[in-house]
Motif scaffolding. Structure first.
Motif, short mmCIF file in Angstrom:
data_model
loop_
_atom_site.label_atom_id
_atom_site.label_comp_id
_atom_site.label_asym_id
_atom_site.label_seq_id
_atom_site.Cartn_x
_atom_site.Cartn_y
_atom_site.Cartn_z
N PRO A 102 7.56 0.05 6.76
CA PRO A 102 7.71 1.19 7.69
C PRO A 102 8.05 0.74 9.11
O PRO A 102 8.89 1.36 9.78
N GLU A 103 7.41 -0.36 9.57
CA GLU A 103 7.70 -0.85 10.91
C GLU A 103 9.13 -1.38 11.01
O GLU A 103 9.83 -1.15 12.00
N LEU A 104 9.57 -2.08 9.97
CA LEU A 104 10.94 -2.62 9.96
C LEU A 104 11.97 -1.50 9.98
O LEU A 104 13.03 -1.63 10.61
N SER A 105 11.66 -0.40 9.30
CA SER A 105 12.60 0.73 9.27
C SER A 105 12.78 1.35 10.65
O SER A 105 13.81 1.97 10.92
N ILE A 134 9.52 -2.09 -6.45
CA ILE A 134 8.09 -1.78 -6.49
C ILE A 134 7.51 -2.00 -5.10
O ILE A 134 7.77 -3.05 -4.47
N VAL A 135 6.74 -1.04 -4.60
CA VAL A 135 6.04 -1.19 -3.32
C VAL A 135 4.55 -0.93 -3.54
O VAL A 135 4.14 -0.43 -4.59
N LEU A 136 3.76 -1.25 -2.50
CA LEU A 136 2.31 -1.19 -2.64
C LEU A 136 1.66 0.01 -1.98
O LEU A 136 0.52 0.33 -2.28
N ASP A 137 2.38 0.68 -1.07
CA ASP A 137 1.76 1.77 -0.33
C ASP A 137 2.74 2.93 -0.15
O ASP A 137 3.96 2.77 -0.30
N ARG A 138 2.20 4.09 0.18
CA ARG A 138 2.98 5.32 0.27
C ARG A 138 4.00 5.28 1.41
O ARG A 138 5.12 5.77 1.26
N ALA A 146 9.76 5.09 3.07
CA ALA A 146 10.83 4.42 3.84
C ALA A 146 11.98 4.02 2.94
O ALA A 146 13.15 4.15 3.31
N LEU A 147 11.68 3.55 1.72
CA LEU A 147 12.74 3.06 0.84
C LEU A 147 13.44 4.17 0.06
O LEU A 147 14.58 4.00 -0.35
N VAL A 151 12.37 3.76 -7.24
CA VAL A 151 11.36 3.19 -6.34
C VAL A 151 9.99 3.57 -6.88
O VAL A 151 9.73 4.74 -7.16
N HIS A 152 9.12 2.59 -7.04
CA HIS A 152 7.83 2.82 -7.69
C HIS A 152 6.70 2.30 -6.81
O HIS A 152 6.76 1.17 -6.31
#
Length: 371
Positions: A126-129, A150-154, A159-160, A169-170
């Motif tokens: 999110p910060e990078l976005s 695959i990501v770890l948080d909402r 963001a993706l 995206v999962h």
């Protein structure tokens, strides 16, 4: 029949200890479970760094070692993928300069017609976005090349999904080990001592300077145990901070401990405290929850989701990163009983068994591997 076998063939690219770390622990737990469960056609390529100590995070060291490690890993990946021709490649990444390596691996997958699953193991997306810097554009390129993410948080998921179709995206949490699952079933220990414990690499980015500063502000600081590897220069700077109130015996460096030693400490400590600037889905928080140890941590990555904070089912407290005052206030609440630590202990154990068992998480991975 051959097509069915190929579709089950998965190559997992992730680090194994040494060095010890969150992704390496995930690798150990997942690979052990797959082996013990008799899973077939699962292969692994170790992507652990070899040319840099994990506590050396200077840019020069990271770039130099990164080039060497990237060349070695890309070469091994090319050989392995060409040899076994996997249906899916599950690539874990912690971003930063490693994204160059990941993009090269993605091109190998394209050439070999293997499906690429990129598993982002950090919480800075999110910060990078918002920053839109070089790392963001590398991350976007890798995301677009990959078949599944695959990501770890909402927040990372949101963001993706702005740059990739939502169905690809999962959001999948880390699983707990079988040891932790069994520990979660045991009733919490109501007779905890007054110790606070930090577990991890003792570096600036883990918020250890703010942590020691916050404890030194107490007239009679509670005991703080720092568990993990530390460079001599960092240790000396932290000890200097403790001298501001002429008391130094409240801070101890415990070194690197085995997992069962860590579990024993978590079962009896007042709270785990993790003031990191950035995290993904920290295994140490899962360990604390399973051991019935309340968690005081920064609201980064998936931590607030893990702890269900805020809310009636919270298993800990979250505070802002880089904030000495907020760390001190969280510790004060725990010491003075302003929060129900026994309730938090029970909620943590329950959450682990309901949401983070290895069996349920592997099922989610398999859906993506064989999709």
């Amino acid at each position: 029949m051959k097509q069915d076998i190929k579709q089950r063939r998965v190559l997992i690219m992730s680090p194994l200890p040494p060095p010890v770390g969150g992704i390496a622990s995930w690798s150990s737990h997942v690979l052990t479970y797959l082996k013990e469960s008799g899973y077939q056609e699962k292969y692994h390529l170790d992507t652990a760094i070899k040319f840099r100590d994990i506590t050396d995070i200077g840019n020069l060291a990271r770039i130099t070692s990164g080039v060497l490690d990237a060349g070695r890993i890309v070469g091994l990946a090319f050989s392995k993928i060409w040899k076994i021709r996997p249906y899916s490649v599950h690539l874990t990444t912690s971003g930063s300069f490693g994204l160059v390596r990941d993009i090269l691996v993605s091109l190998i997958c394209k050439i070999s017609k293997s499906k690429l699953i990129v598993h982002f193991r950090f919480g800075r997306i999110p910060e990078l976005s918002q920053l839109r810097n070089w790392e963001w554009y590398m991350l976007v390129l890798l995301t677009k090349i990959s078949n599944e993410v695959i990501v770890l948080d909402r927040k990372s998921f949101n963001a993706l999904t702005d740059i990739k179709q939502k169905s690809n995206v999962h959001q999948i949490p880390n699983p707990c080990s079988s040891d932790l699952e069994e520990i979660s079933k045991i009733k919490s220990n109501p007779n905890r001592n007054k110790d606070f414990v930090f577990i991890g690499h003792i570096i600036k980015e883990k918020g250890v300077f703010e942590l020691v500063e916050a404890f030194s502000n107490f007239h009679n600081p509670p005991n703080l145990k720092l568990i993990g590897p530390v460079e001599p220069a960092i240790k000396e700077k932290l000890l200097v901070i403790t001298k501001k109130n002429n008391q130094t015996n409240w801070l101890s460096f415990e070194g690197v401990l085995g997992k069962f030693e860590i579990f024993a400490i978590l079962k009896t400590s007042m709270a785990l405290i993790l003031p990191s600037y950035s995290e993904g889905f920290p295994n140490v928080v899962l360990e604390a929850m399973a051991c019935g140890c309340p968690v005081l941590a920064t609201d980064v990555g998936a931590i607030s989701e893990m702890l269900d904070f805020p809310g009636d089912f919270a298993s800990g407290i979250c505070f802002k990163p880089r904030d000495v005052k907020e760390i001190q206030e969280a510790v004060q609440k725990a010491i003075e009983g302003e929060v129900d630590l026994n309730h938090m202990s029970k909620m943590g154990k329950r959450k682990v068994l309901e949401a983070y068992t290895m069996e349920s998480i592997i099922v989610e991975y398999e859906k993506i591997w064989h999709k």
